[in-house]
Design a protein around this motif. Structure first.
Motif, PDB file in Angstrom:
ATOM      1  N   PRO A   1      -9.300  12.024  31.306  1.00 21.26           N
ATOM      2  CA  PRO A   1      -8.623  11.232  30.282  1.00 21.26           C
ATOM      3  C   PRO A   1      -7.797  12.130  29.368  1.00 21.26           C
ATOM      4  N   GLY A   2      -6.658  11.613  28.957  1.00 13.63           N
ATOM      5  CA  GLY A   2      -5.776  12.374  28.072  1.00 13.63           C
ATOM      6  C   GLY A   2      -4.931  11.428  27.238  1.00 13.63           C
ATOM      7  N   ILE A   3      -4.189  11.989  26.304  1.00 13.93           N
ATOM      8  CA  ILE A   3      -3.288  11.229  25.447  1.00 13.93           C
ATOM      9  C   ILE A   3      -1.914  11.857  25.541  1.00 13.93           C
ATOM     10  N   THR A   4      -0.958  11.088  26.043  1.00 18.88           N
ATOM     11  CA  THR A   4       0.407  11.608  26.205  1.00 18.88           C
ATOM     12  C   THR A   4       1.272  11.302  24.985  1.00 18.88           C
ATOM     13  N   VAL A   5       0.966  10.212  24.277  1.00 10.98           N
ATOM     14  CA  VAL A   5       1.682   9.877  23.035  1.00 10.98           C
ATOM     15  C   VAL A   5       0.644   9.537  21.970  1.00 10.98           C
ATOM     16  N   GLN A   6       0.604  10.330  20.902  1.00 15.91           N
ATOM     17  CA  GLN A   6      -0.363  10.118  19.829  1.00 15.91           C
ATOM     18  C   GLN A   6       0.089   8.980  18.911  1.00 15.91           C
ATOM     19  N   PRO A   7      -0.855   8.331  18.232  1.00 13.60           N
ATOM     20  CA  PRO A   7      -0.465   7.316  17.246  1.00 13.60           C
ATOM     21  C   PRO A   7       0.191   7.978  16.038  1.00 13.60           C
ATOM     22  N   ALA A   8       0.932   7.188  15.278  1.00 15.18           N
ATOM     23  CA  ALA A   8       1.571   7.699  14.066  1.00 15.18           C
ATOM     24  C   ALA A   8       0.509   8.204  13.094  1.00 15.18           C
ATOM     25  N   THR A   9       0.827   9.261  12.376  1.00 16.64           N
ATOM     26  CA  THR A   9      -0.148   9.818  11.434  1.00 16.64           C
ATOM     27  C   THR A   9      -0.276   8.975  10.176  1.00 16.64           C
ATOM     28  N   ALA A  10       0.733   8.161   9.874  1.00 13.50           N
ATOM     29  CA  ALA A  10       0.686   7.331   8.663  1.00 13.50           C
ATOM     30  C   ALA A  10       1.430   6.030   8.901  1.00 13.50           C
ATOM     31  N   VAL A  11       0.894   4.951   8.336  1.00 11.13           N
ATOM     32  CA  VAL A  11       1.524   3.637   8.393  1.00 11.13           C
ATOM     33  C   VAL A  11       1.497   3.044   6.986  1.00 11.13           C
ATOM     34  N   THR A  12       2.638   2.549   6.543  1.00  9.38           N
ATOM     35  CA  THR A  12       2.713   1.869   5.251  1.00  9.38           C
ATOM     36  C   THR A  12       3.052   0.405   5.483  1.00  9.38           C
ATOM     37  N   ALA A  13       2.265  -0.490   4.894  1.00  2.00           N
ATOM     38  CA  ALA A  13       2.462  -1.927   5.108  1.00  2.00           C
ATOM     39  C   ALA A  13       2.191  -2.666   3.810  1.00  2.00           C
ATOM     40  N   CYS A  14       2.761  -3.836   3.708  1.00  6.23           N
ATOM     41  CA  CYS A  14       2.527  -4.691   2.547  1.00  6.23           C
ATOM     42  C   CYS A  14       1.270  -5.527   2.752  1.00  6.23           C
ATOM     43  N   GLU A  15       0.593  -5.799   1.683  1.00  5.53           N
ATOM     44  CA  GLU A  15      -0.607  -6.620   1.739  1.00  5.53           C
ATOM     45  C   GLU A  15      -0.296  -7.951   2.425  1.00  5.53           C
ATOM     46  N   GLY A  16      -1.166  -8.333   3.371  1.00  7.73           N
ATOM     47  CA  GLY A  16      -1.000  -9.589   4.087  1.00  7.73           C
ATOM     48  C   GLY A  16      -0.139  -9.491   5.328  1.00  7.73           C
ATOM     49  N   SER A  17       0.490  -8.340   5.568  1.00  8.45           N
ATOM     50  CA  SER A  17       1.368  -8.205   6.733  1.00  8.45           C
ATOM     51  C   SER A  17       0.569  -7.863   7.991  1.00  8.45           C
ATOM     52  N   THR A  18       1.262  -7.865   9.119  1.00 11.33           N
ATOM     53  CA  THR A  18       0.663  -7.559  10.410  1.00 11.33           C
ATOM     54  C   THR A  18       1.378  -6.368  11.032  1.00 11.33           C
ATOM     55  N   PHE A  19       0.606  -5.437  11.570  1.00 10.20           N
ATOM     56  CA  PHE A  19       1.202  -4.276  12.224  1.00 10.20           C
ATOM     57  C   PHE A  19       0.233  -3.750  13.281  1.00 10.20           C
ATOM     58  N   SER A  20       0.715  -2.828  14.106  1.00 11.07           N
ATOM     59  CA  SER A  20      -0.099  -2.261  15.184  1.00 11.07           C
ATOM     60  C   SER A  20      -0.077  -0.744  15.117  1.00 11.07           C
ATOM     61  N   ILE A  21      -1.170  -0.145  15.564  1.00 12.79           N
ATOM     62  CA  ILE A  21      -1.268   1.305  15.742  1.00 12.79           C
ATOM     63  C   ILE A  21      -1.464   1.536  17.235  1.00 12.79           C
ATOM     64  N   SER A  22      -0.582   2.310  17.851  1.00 14.96           N
ATOM     65  CA  SER A  22      -0.577   2.428  19.309  1.00 14.96           C
ATOM     66  C   SER A  22      -0.568   3.877  19.765  1.00 14.96           C
ATOM     67  N   LEU A  23      -1.061   4.083  20.978  1.00 15.43           N
ATOM     68  CA  LEU A  23      -0.983   5.380  21.638  1.00 15.43           C
ATOM     69  C   LEU A  23      -0.785   5.144  23.123  1.00 15.43           C
ATOM     70  N   THR A  24      -0.537   6.211  23.853  1.00 14.57           N
ATOM     71  CA  THR A  24      -0.422   6.137  25.302  1.00 14.57           C
ATOM     72  C   THR A  24      -1.463   7.065  25.919  1.00 14.57           C
ATOM     73  N   GLY A  25      -2.375   6.485  26.668  1.00 14.01           N
ATOM     74  CA  GLY A  25      -3.423   7.271  27.312  1.00 14.01           C
ATOM     75  C   GLY A  25      -3.139   7.480  28.786  1.00 14.01           C
TER      76      GLY A  25
END
Length: 265
Positions: A111-135
């Motif tokens: 197993p490995g990780i070819t694309v790491q997730p973002a180190t920081a995410v800024t979002a507004c309260e109540g919003s929807t977002f995703s944190i992703s990587l590529t394994g």
């Protein structure tokens, strides 16, 4: 007179009864290919095809053990061996020699990780977002974790979370209390060890809220009136005072007799 008795020995030609089987393992593991044969005074010679045709395996080759025995052993497999073909040529006192069917060595990838997730995410309260990587890797699987301030723990689907065991964690309706939460993913597979992604820290901006409303003011003509408001929220906060003319609310310009039209007071 009668002669001495003479024995008749029938030698049998080589015949393969059990063919070598394909082997699928993790890198670094030991692999064994075996052939079952019958016949008289059998000899064995293993061959390998790494893409350029079959060649005899030398007894001096450190990658192999038992190249002239019924079992060929590879003490420590490696990724470059993936797809190699192996077969055995069996000879004996009688002809013809026989050649086994070929067997394939399959090396699972770690197993490995070819694309790491973002180190920081800024979002507004109540919003929807995703944190992703590529394994990557054979039989890859995912487990997202959160650290709310004390230690990391596994996330399960439900509430604001979905995709907790996929490559993309979705947070729906993020709350203000989640500001500063840290996320990471554990990527596992058929082979070990598992790998851990980089951390992602989220910053949750809150919408402006008026915490202290302006109060009515009564004064004599010619006096000075002052109206104040207190507000909270992720800054910098901006202000714009308005006046109601009996029909609509309009922004107050920064001209006399007004001052502080874009401040809290």
């Amino acid at each position: 007179v009668t002669s001495n008795a003479a024995n008749l020995t029938i030698l049998m030609p080589p015949a393969i009864g059990a063919q070598p089987a394909n082997v699928t393992i993790c890198p670094g593991s030991s692999a064994i290919f075996a052939v079952g044969a019958n016949g008289s005074n059998l000899n064995y010679k293993w061959q390998v095809n790494n893409g350029s045709g079959f060649v005899d395996i030398s007894s001096s080759d450190p990658l192999y053990v038992g190249n002239t025995s019924p079992q060929l052993r590879i003490p420590r497999t490696s990724v470059p061996m993936d797809g190699n073909l192996y077969r055995c040529i069996v000879s004996g006192s009688c002809t013809p020699t026989v050649t086994s069917s070929s067997a394939t060595l399959h090396i699972n990838t770690l197993p490995g990780i070819t694309v790491q997730p973002a180190t920081a995410v800024t979002a507004c309260e109540g919003s929807t977002f995703s944190i992703s990587l590529t394994g990557s890797g054979t039989g890859v699987s995912y487990q997202w974790q959160e650290n709310a301030g004390s230690a990391f723990s596994n996330i399960t689907n439900g509430g604001v979370y979905s995709g907790a065991t996929t490559a993309s964690l979705t947070i729906t309706g993020v709350t203000a209390m989640m500001n500063g939460y840290v996320y990471r993913a554990i990527v596992s597979g058929t082979c070990s060890p598992a790998v851990t992604s980089d951390n992602t820290t989220i910053t949750v901006n809150t919408a402006p809220v008026v915490t202290t409303q302006p109060a009515n003011d009564t004064l004599c003509a010619g006096g000075t009136a002052s109206f104040s408001v207190a507000a909270s929220g992720t800054g910098p906060l901006t202000y714009q005072w308005q006046i109601f003319n009996g029909a609509t609310w309009n922004n107050i310009p920064a001209i006399a007799p007004f001052s502080g039209t874009t401040s809290a007071t």
